[in-house]
Design a protein around this motif. Structure first.
Motif, PDB file in Angstrom:
ATOM      1  N   GLY A  21     101.142 -85.337  27.544  1.00  0.00           N
ATOM      2  CA  GLY A  21     100.656 -86.038  28.718  1.00  0.00           C
ATOM      3  C   GLY A  21     101.763 -86.881  29.314  1.00  0.00           C
ATOM      4  O   GLY A  21     102.721 -87.239  28.632  1.00  0.00           O
ATOM      5  N   VAL A  22     101.638 -87.191  30.588  1.00  0.00           N
ATOM      6  CA  VAL A  22     102.618 -88.030  31.277  1.00  0.00           C
ATOM      7  C   VAL A  22     101.874 -89.199  31.905  1.00  0.00           C
ATOM      8  O   VAL A  22     100.886 -89.010  32.612  1.00  0.00           O
ATOM      9  N   LYS A  37      98.296 -86.359  22.323  1.00  0.00           N
ATOM     10  CA  LYS A  37      96.991 -86.700  21.754  1.00  0.00           C
ATOM     11  C   LYS A  37      96.676 -88.186  21.926  1.00  0.00           C
ATOM     12  O   LYS A  37      96.193 -88.860  21.012  1.00  0.00           O
ATOM     13  N   GLY A  38      96.993 -88.691  23.121  1.00  0.00           N
ATOM     14  CA  GLY A  38      96.665 -90.066  23.460  1.00  0.00           C
ATOM     15  C   GLY A  38      97.640 -91.107  22.954  1.00  0.00           C
ATOM     16  O   GLY A  38      97.501 -92.293  23.266  1.00  0.00           O
ATOM     17  N   LYS A  39      98.643 -90.697  22.185  1.00  0.00           N
ATOM     18  CA  LYS A  39      99.612 -91.640  21.626  1.00  0.00           C
ATOM     19  C   LYS A  39     100.950 -91.503  22.341  1.00  0.00           C
ATOM     20  O   LYS A  39     101.432 -90.397  22.578  1.00  0.00           O
ATOM     21  N   THR A  40     101.555 -92.639  22.689  1.00  0.00           N
ATOM     22  CA  THR A  40     102.867 -92.613  23.343  1.00  0.00           C
ATOM     23  C   THR A  40     103.926 -92.238  22.314  1.00  0.00           C
ATOM     24  O   THR A  40     104.177 -92.984  21.365  1.00  0.00           O
TER      25      THR A  40
END
Length: 233
Positions: A21-22, A37-40
């Motif tokens: 994700g970005v 998965k939602g973690k940076t």
């Protein structure tokens, strides 16, 4: 590739296809935060580097995957990855910048970047301020950089060159002529075909399989049409 923005768009889209994700940057030093998965997991910095999030336990394989996706995107975008100079014959400036050429006060330079390959630039020097580079333009494509240098330095008269917009207009006109003008001879059609193909080489984005000028098919169609007319008579 005209600018880094094109690379960013392609790279971020590819990341999302691969399950990443970005998100908006958590710091002014970053272009974006990269999530999994939602973690940076990493940050894409304004220096065009991928930096691992030091506050999370991120596997090295995941970082390697991010770099692999980025480098594959660099290649797809046509960014210069082949060294455009000879180390032994090229003058080295400050900060590992290589001077490829100079003419009429305009310099063509290049610096290798860990991700973006060989970044080229053209610029003038401020002689009243320790020859500081001014009016600098960056390029990620070798041909575009060389063309800029030729024009800015006066090696080529800009008035004798067509812009991309003008070439696209000419291209569309030639396509129409080749398909609609029945008065053209076969020799003239062949010359038009050569011009169309040259334009597609200059501007690859013009090339579309369904639009490409196929001389053999056109000549076959003309021959078939002439045969048909003869039979009708």
């Amino acid at each position: 590739m005209k600018s880094k923005v094109e690379f960013y768009k392609a790279f971020f889209e590819e990341l999302e296809k691969k399950g990443f994700g970005v998100d908006k940057p958590s710091s002014p030093d970053y272009v974006v935060d990269i999530l999994f998965k939602g973690k940076t997991v990493a940050f894409y910095t304004k220096n065009d580097m991928i930096e691992k999030n030091p506050f999370e336990d991120i596997p090295e394989k995941q970082m390697e995957r991010l770099w692999s996706i980025a480098k594959a995107t660099v290649s797809l975008c046509g960014i210069c990855n082949d060294k455009p100079y000879d180390d032994q014959k090229t003058e080295k400036l400050n900060n590992n910048v290589m001077k490829l050429n100079e003419h009429n006060g305009v310099i063509l330079a290049c610096k290798q970047h860990p991700l973006l390959g060989y970044v080229l630039s053209t610029y003038k020097q401020d002689t009243q301020n320790n020859n500081r580079p001014i009016q600098r333009q960056y390029f990620y494509n070798k041909e575009e950089a060389f063309e800029s240098f030729a024009v800015r330095s006066g090696l080529v008269d800009e008035k004798k060159l067509f812009t991309e917009s003008e070439l696209k207009i000419l291209y569309d006109g030639l396509i129409k002529v080749s398909t609609q003008d029945e008065s053209l001879s076969q020799d003239q059609l062949e010359e038009v075909g050569k011009l169309v193909n040259r334009m597609e080489e200059l501007l690859p984005e013009l090339h579309k399989e369904e639009k490409r000028f196929d001389m053999s098919k056109l000549l076959d169609a003309i021959s078939f049409g002439n045969m048909g007319n003869g039979m009708e008579r």
